[in-house]
Design a protein around this motif. Structure first.
Motif, short mmCIF file in Angstrom:
data_model
loop_
_atom_site.label_atom_id
_atom_site.label_comp_id
_atom_site.label_asym_id
_atom_site.label_seq_id
_atom_site.Cartn_x
_atom_site.Cartn_y
_atom_site.Cartn_z
N GLU A 154 0.81 -1.22 0.00
CA GLU A 154 0.00 0.00 0.00
C GLU A 154 0.85 1.27 0.00
OE1 GLU A 154 -3.17 0.30 -0.37
OE2 GLU A 154 -4.04 -1.65 0.13
N CYS A 155 2.09 1.19 -0.52
CA CYS A 155 3.00 2.33 -0.48
C CYS A 155 3.43 2.69 -1.89
CB CYS A 155 4.22 1.99 0.38
SG CYS A 155 5.49 3.28 0.38
N LEU A 180 7.04 2.12 -6.74
CA LEU A 180 7.94 2.72 -7.71
C LEU A 180 9.31 2.02 -7.68
CD1 LEU A 180 8.00 5.01 -9.78
CD2 LEU A 180 8.97 6.47 -8.00
N THR A 181 9.77 1.66 -6.50
CA THR A 181 11.04 0.95 -6.39
C THR A 181 10.98 -0.41 -7.08
OG1 THR A 181 11.58 2.04 -4.29
CG2 THR A 181 12.71 -0.03 -4.76
N ALA A 182 9.87 -1.13 -6.88
CA ALA A 182 9.70 -2.42 -7.55
C ALA A 182 9.69 -2.26 -9.06
CB ALA A 182 8.42 -3.08 -7.06
N SER A 210 -4.60 -1.85 -8.89
CA SER A 210 -4.95 -0.84 -7.89
C SER A 210 -3.73 -0.02 -7.48
CB SER A 210 -5.58 -1.51 -6.66
OG SER A 210 -6.73 -2.24 -7.03
N SER A 211 -3.02 0.48 -8.48
CA SER A 211 -1.78 1.23 -8.24
C SER A 211 -2.04 2.43 -7.35
CB SER A 211 -1.19 1.69 -9.57
OG SER A 211 -0.06 2.50 -9.35
N ARG A 212 -1.09 2.71 -6.45
CA ARG A 212 -1.16 3.88 -5.59
C ARG A 212 -0.31 5.03 -6.13
NH1 ARG A 212 -5.47 1.45 -4.19
NH2 ARG A 212 -5.39 0.06 -2.38
#
Length: 368
Positions: free
Chosen positions: A122-123, A128-130, A145-147
């Motif tokens: 949920e971060c 973005l890092t992944a 369900s991208s944040r």
């Protein structure tokens, strides 16, 4: 190079005598057995049309006999493709995403691809890092369900092909579960049971689906002269629902609509602890129809989403993008409908509360 083969064979035999597991054969082992260069073995797998037919058949037969399988990333160096797809979800423990993962996995496997799964917890920064770390290892991504913000999603899409699930970020292709019509039917269902005041337990602040669902609830409530109170944002978990249940009772509502089934299940659990009857005193309605929603006590009324189908559709869209090249496969959405599934957690509004509110003015409010 062929002279190296006896040495390798002797080392393998020595490993067997010593009880050590034999190592996996390498591209150099296959090359030595076939008396060709390792680059020729590589081309036999990645660019077979560039290798003499007889040589190619000998290499493939030898590789099969030895149990050699080329590493996907090694094959990607000359071909530019890994035959792997990234799938990022915000919470791998949420049963909603299990169906989506299953659908994506089946569609990918049918096309000869492998899914690489990552959990962003949920971060947005973790997500973005992944993306950054996996970009060179996969041919494209499905983001569920991208944040991430719209701007960041478009930036990522310019670097690697994307498909998003439950987001609309043109020109990125998307798979949308349209819950607005089912949300309308859910409110009409509650109104038909005599409920005039209910609470909405909202999900994460960055959730695109949550914002759409809240707007749909407000619209239907206004048209029906109903009173809906928003509580949240809340973590979309069972614990989040447990924590919100006391606030629900404090609002004096007769029904609850939750962002997802996990929140609704948490409410059921807490109301049971407090001795509050469901649906006798409070009706509870969830969203997603996850596995186990019908096992609750009472079984949960919910908006059923075609989750596995969404996973398959997302991978199909991504594969079409990959097949059509940089200029194709964009500007397309797949819309899948949600449906209302009525079970035992919703029932007639309590007569006492309904009578108490008969002459009170109605309103639509949002409580954060």
């Amino acid at each position: 190079m062929a002279a190296q083969e006896p040495d390798r064979a002797n080392r393998s035999a020595r490993r067997a005598r010593e009880g050590r597991p034999a190592r996996a054969p390498t591209i150099h082992d296959v090359a030595a057995r076939c008396a060709v260069a390792a680059s020729t073995v590589s081309r036999a797998f990645s660019h077979p049309e560039r290798v003499n037919a007889a040589t190619r058949e000998r290499i493939l037969a030898t590789a099969a006999e030895m149990g050699y399988r080329p590493h996907p990333l090694a094959r990607a160096l000359p071909s530019g493709q890994t035959r792997m797809l990234g799938l990022l979800v915000p919470d791998i423990t949420n049963p909603f995403f299990l169906g989506l993962i299953r659908g994506a996995q089946r569609a990918a496997a049918a096309a000869g691809y492998t899914i690489v799964l990552a959990d962003s917890d949920e971060c947005d920064e973790t997500e973005l890092t992944a993306l950054d770390r996996l970009t060179r290892a996969v041919d494209g991504f499905v983001l569920a369900s991208s944040r991430l913000s719209d701007a960041r999603l478009r930036e990522a899409d310019s670097a690697v092909p994307l498909v998003v699930v439950n987001r609309r970020v043109p020109p990125v292709p998307s798979v949308l579960i349209d819950s607005a019509p089912a949300t309308k039917r859910a409110v009409e269902h509650l109104a038909s049971l005599g409920h005039t005041r209910f609470a909405y337990l909202s999900g994460p602040r960055a959730s695109w689906s949550d914002a759409r669902r809240w707007r749909a609830l407000q619209s239907v409530a206004r048209r029906g002269d109903l009173d809906v109170v928003r509580l949240g944002p809340l973590p979309p978990t069972v614990d989040g629902g447990v924590a919100a249940a006391d606030a629900v009772l404090a609002e004096g509502v007769t029904a609850v609509v939750a962002f997802n089934d996990l929140l609704a299940i948490g409410v059921l659990r807490r109301l049971r602890e407090l001795g509050v009857s469901v649906p006798g005193e409070v009706s509870v309605l969830g969203c997603d129809d996850i596995f186990g929603a019908d096992f609750c006590d009472p079984p949960l009324t919910t908006l059923a989403a075609p989750i596995e189908r969404a996973g398959r559709a997302a991978v199909d869209l991504l594969l079409r993008r990959l097949d059509s090249g940089p200029s194709g496969g964009r500007h397309r959405d797949v819309v899948l409908p949600a449906t209302l599934t009525v079970r035992d957690s919703t029932g007639p509004a309590p007569v006492r509360r309904r009578d108490e509110r008969r002459n009170e003015p109605t309103q639509v409010t949002a409580t954060s």
